[in-house]
Scaffold this motif. Structure first.
Motif, PDB file in Angstrom:
ATOM      1  N   GLU A  87       0.808  -1.209   0.000  1.00 29.61           N
ATOM      2  CA  GLU A  87       0.000   0.000   0.000  1.00 29.61           C
ATOM      3  C   GLU A  87       0.846   1.265   0.000  1.00 29.61           C
ATOM      4  O   GLU A  87       0.490   2.261  -0.651  1.00 29.61           O
ATOM      5  N   ALA A  88       1.964   1.256   0.693  1.00 31.52           N
ATOM      6  CA  ALA A  88       2.801   2.456   0.736  1.00 31.52           C
ATOM      7  C   ALA A  88       3.258   2.863  -0.655  1.00 31.52           C
ATOM      8  O   ALA A  88       3.405   4.048  -0.957  1.00 31.52           O
ATOM      9  N   GLN A  89       3.467   1.868  -1.537  1.00 31.57           N
ATOM     10  CA  GLN A  89       3.910   2.153  -2.900  1.00 31.57           C
ATOM     11  C   GLN A  89       2.745   2.552  -3.796  1.00 31.57           C
ATOM     12  O   GLN A  89       2.804   3.563  -4.496  1.00 31.57           O
TER      13      GLN A  89
ATOM     14  N   ARG B  53      -0.300   3.567  -3.063  1.00 29.56           N
ATOM     15  CA  ARG B  53      -1.066   4.740  -2.668  1.00 29.56           C
ATOM     16  C   ARG B  53      -0.495   6.001  -3.320  1.00 29.56           C
ATOM     17  O   ARG B  53      -1.229   6.871  -3.802  1.00 29.56           O
ATOM     18  N   GLU B  54       0.828   6.099  -3.361  1.00 36.80           N
ATOM     19  CA  GLU B  54       1.467   7.238  -4.007  1.00 36.80           C
ATOM     20  C   GLU B  54       1.190   7.227  -5.510  1.00 36.80           C
ATOM     21  O   GLU B  54       0.926   8.276  -6.120  1.00 36.80           O
TER      22      GLU B  54
END
Length: 297
Positions: free
Chosen positions: A143-145, A147-148
């Motif tokens: 998600e951290a990747q 989402r951006e």
């Protein structure tokens, strides 16, 4: 259509009529009881094609039994009228029945689109950005990747697309509205909407590449984002919906004989079918009909 969508779907060489096709043409172009009997047989054949096709698509229609059969009979009746009205347009580049099956499959598409259009609640008013990760197969642990990436995609949709491109992108990609249903809503054609979405995909990909969020066209896509990358990628040989529908019956017969040769000979059509959901659905239906529906006389 822009130059990006121009191009031949593939060469189609005229061949001598097979015996069955010649007989269909002779009887349907005749008069009296012979023609009436030929039209009756044609209608019965197209009922089988349409019935198989609506049941193949039935899981997405929220319909069953008599309602599906009603759509099939409507499609077969309209396809029979279209075939008999356009006999002079049959060029003998495929079997007559394959050409006729295509009319039935396309009519099923049209009837299904009208079903969605008429069904209350079929269209969503809000942009469904929250559904996008699942649709493209993004994993929760990434998600951290992503989402951006999706934030960048949303900015590009808002800043790079025209109002119409944005409306089509939101309806088809975010809200999962069938393209043929949207065409009815906007009083336009499948081909026009595909062209709009084609241009939107090209703009969005260029924006994401420029910002470093996707691989460039000559590099491998970033791991885990391949579904989105494939969706945004456009092929300059893509022939568009109108041309694809004109020659789909030819392509289907080639695919049944030699799939690899078919893709080489009709490269622009193959590229289009990979990118266009509605035309891909029609192709699957026509291919299934050719393989499974007996050409009873």
């Amino acid at each position: 259509m822009t130059p990006l969508l121009r191009g031949r779907a593939g060469p189609a060489r005229r061949r001598p009529l097979d015996e069955e096709s010649a007989r269909w043409l002779h009887e349907l172009a005749g008069d009296g009881r012979q023609r009436e009997e030929a039209v009756r047989r044609l209608h019965a054949l197209l009922v089988r094609v349409s019935t198989r096709e609506v049941h193949r698509r039935g899981h997405r229609l929220d319909l069953s039994g008599p309602e599906l059969d009603d759509i099939a009979y409507q499609a077969a009746a309209d396809a029979t009228i279209a075939v008999t009205a356009k006999l002079s347009q049959f060029r003998g580049e495929s079997r007559f029945t394959t050409w006729a099956y295509a009319f039935a499959v396309f009519e099923v598409s049209a009837k299904v689109a009208r079903h969605f259009w008429a069904r209350p609640g079929a269209r969503l008013a809000d942009e469904q950005w929250a559904q996008l990760p699942a649709r493209f197969g993004f994993q929760p642990d990434q998600e951290a990747q992503w989402r951006e990436l999706l934030a960048a995609l949303r900015r590009a949709v808002e800043q790079q697309l025209t109002e119409r491109q944005r409306r089509v992108f939101v309806a088809v990609v975010l809200n999962d509205e069938p393209m043929d249903t949207l065409a009815l809503e906007l009083s336009t054609s499948r081909n026009a909407l595909y062209k709009t979405l084609f241009d939107a995909r090209r703009k969005l990909r260029a924006a994401l590449v420029a910002d470093g969020h996707l691989a460039s066209p000559t590099e491998e896509a970033v791991s885990g984002w391949s579904a989105l990358e494939r969706f945004l990628r456009t092929d300059p040989h893509d022939v568009g919906c109108d041309e694809a529908m004109k020659v789909m019956h030819l392509y289907v017969e080639l695919v049944t004989a030699d799939p690899q040769h078919a893709r080489q000979q009709f490269a622009g059509l193959a590229a289009h079918l990979e990118a266009c959901g509605p035309c891909g659905e029609d192709f699957d239906g026509l291919l299934a009909a050719v393989r499974k529906v007996p050409d009873e006389r």
